[in-house]
Scaffold this motif. Structure first.
Motif, PDB file in Angstrom:
ATOM      1  N   LYS A  70       0.851  -1.187   0.000  1.00 51.79           N
ATOM      2  CA  LYS A  70       0.000   0.000   0.000  1.00 51.79           C
ATOM      3  C   LYS A  70       0.884   1.233   0.000  1.00 51.79           C
ATOM      4  CE  LYS A  70      -3.342  -2.624   2.523  1.00 51.79           C
ATOM      5  NZ  LYS A  70      -3.579  -3.204   3.805  1.00 51.79           N
ATOM      6  N   MET A  80       0.522  13.990  -6.902  1.00 50.44           N
ATOM      7  CA  MET A  80       0.281  12.771  -7.672  1.00 50.44           C
ATOM      8  C   MET A  80       1.465  11.853  -7.394  1.00 50.44           C
ATOM      9  SD  MET A  80      -0.030  12.227 -11.810  1.00 50.44           S
ATOM     10  CE  MET A  80       1.444  13.145 -12.163  1.00 50.44           C
ATOM     11  N   ARG A  99       1.739   1.982 -11.814  1.00 48.17           N
ATOM     12  CA  ARG A  99       0.519   2.566 -11.259  1.00 48.17           C
ATOM     13  C   ARG A  99       0.743   4.046 -11.003  1.00 48.17           C
ATOM     14  NH1 ARG A  99      -3.336  -0.521  -8.209  1.00 48.17           N
ATOM     15  NH2 ARG A  99      -4.450   1.447  -8.315  1.00 48.17           N
ATOM     16  N   ASN A 101      -1.677   7.574  -9.059  1.00 49.79           N
ATOM     17  CA  ASN A 101      -2.915   8.018  -8.438  1.00 49.79           C
ATOM     18  C   ASN A 101      -2.814   9.491  -8.096  1.00 49.79           C
ATOM     19  OD1 ASN A 101      -4.465   8.426  -5.547  1.00 49.79           O
ATOM     20  ND2 ASN A 101      -5.620   7.266  -7.027  1.00 49.79           N
ATOM     21  N   ASP A 102      -3.982  10.116  -8.088  1.00 52.68           N
ATOM     22  CA  ASP A 102      -4.122  11.513  -7.727  1.00 52.68           C
ATOM     23  C   ASP A 102      -5.419  11.651  -6.928  1.00 52.68           C
ATOM     24  OD1 ASP A 102      -3.762  14.367  -7.817  1.00 52.68           O
ATOM     25  OD2 ASP A 102      -5.276  14.423  -9.395  1.00 52.68           O
ATOM     26  N   ASP A 103      -5.378  12.361  -5.828  1.00 55.21           N
ATOM     27  CA  ASP A 103      -6.577  12.721  -5.062  1.00 55.21           C
ATOM     28  C   ASP A 103      -7.354  11.526  -4.506  1.00 55.21           C
ATOM     29  OD1 ASP A 103      -5.790  15.202  -5.883  1.00 55.21           O
ATOM     30  OD2 ASP A 103      -7.443  15.517  -7.257  1.00 55.21           O
ATOM     31  N   ILE A 104      -6.747  10.797  -3.567  1.00 55.95           N
ATOM     32  CA  ILE A 104      -7.460   9.671  -2.958  1.00 55.95           C
ATOM     33  C   ILE A 104      -8.381  10.122  -1.819  1.00 55.95           C
ATOM     34  CG2 ILE A 104      -5.630   9.021  -1.351  1.00 55.95           C
ATOM     35  CD1 ILE A 104      -6.424   6.100  -1.880  1.00 55.95           C
ATOM     36  N   SER A 110      -2.663  11.072  -2.078  1.00 54.77           N
ATOM     37  CA  SER A 110      -2.717  10.103  -3.171  1.00 54.77           C
ATOM     38  C   SER A 110      -2.388   8.735  -2.595  1.00 54.77           C
ATOM     39  CB  SER A 110      -1.693  10.447  -4.258  1.00 54.77           C
ATOM     40  OG  SER A 110      -1.874  11.760  -4.729  1.00 54.77           O
ATOM     41  N   PHE A 112      -2.504   4.076  -3.512  1.00 56.33           N
ATOM     42  CA  PHE A 112      -2.945   2.899  -4.252  1.00 56.33           C
ATOM     43  C   PHE A 112      -2.366   1.650  -3.609  1.00 56.33           C
ATOM     44  CE2 PHE A 112       0.692   4.660  -6.686  1.00 56.33           C
ATOM     45  CZ  PHE A 112       1.611   3.624  -6.548  1.00 56.33           C
ATOM     46  N   THR A 114      -0.752  -2.131  -4.866  1.00 56.00           N
ATOM     47  CA  THR A 114      -0.280  -2.885  -6.026  1.00 56.00           C
ATOM     48  C   THR A 114       0.626  -4.015  -5.553  1.00 56.00           C
ATOM     49  OG1 THR A 114       0.603  -2.666  -8.266  1.00 56.00           O
ATOM     50  CG2 THR A 114       1.792  -1.511  -6.525  1.00 56.00           C
TER      51      THR A 114
END
Length: 188
Positions: A70, A80, A99, A101-104, A110, A112, A114
């Motif tokens: 994580k 980002m 991967r 991500n932006d704006d979680i 941010s 994700f 994986t």
């Protein structure tokens, strides 16, 4: 951003960290940095974004156990995060990308999840979309194995893992810094 929003973001980040801590035998790595004055890249080339000279920071690492990891970042700017396998080349930003991500939780966070493979080299990049998006940030990586900074080397020492209370203090500290900066800006 109001103090309520800052506190909500910090609380949400603490809840996510608590979720990390609840994972059986999870290991964590955290890093605090500042992208002010860092090298720049053309975000538009990779993400069709307005920034053409956006500061970024990259962090090379590998893990000693495969599995789901994580990633969570919090910044004082609209951040980002991007993960690359084998390295990051600012002139070829789509090459090796796994991967992003932006704006979680908010524009300043941010994250994700994986799957990573033990022994492979990874590069974690934190950046913004616009040329003016840079500054202080922190990120945490958690998963079943140790996160080992730097290039892949056999027999590298294992780093100490911070206690969950450290994560809570980090979240509260980030919220306080954000509040102080916001208050100073509104008074100016």
């Amino acid at each position: 951003m109001t103090i309520k929003k800052i506190l909500r973001t910090a609380l949400a980040a603490c809840v996510l960290f608590a979720g990390f801590a609840g994972t059986a035998s999870a290991e964590f790595f955290s890093h605090v940095g500042d992208s002010t004055g860092a090298p720049t890249w053309d975000v538009d080339a990779a993400f069709d974004a307005p920034g053409t000279m956006v500061p970024y920071e990259s962090f090379d690492f590998h893990v000693d156990a495969g599995g789901a990891y994580k990633f969570l970042a919090a910044a004082r700017f609209d951040s980002m995060i991007i993960l690359y396998e084998g390295g990051f080349d600012a002139s070829a930003p789509n090459q090796n990308r796994i991967r992003f991500n932006d704006d979680i939780l908010s524009p300043n966070t941010s994250g994700f999840v994986t799957s990573l493979t033990a022994g492979l080299q990874y590069t974690f990049v934190i950046t913004g979309f616009n040329d003016s998006e840079y500054g202080a940030y922190t990120f945490t990586i958690g998963g079943p194995g140790n996160i080992i900074p730097g290039p892949v080397t056999i027999g590298a020492p294992v780093l100490a893992v911070p206690e969950p209370s450290t994560w809570l203090m980090l979240g509260i500290g980030l919220a306080a810094v954000g509040y102080a900066a916001r208050r100073k800006t509104s008074q100016a």
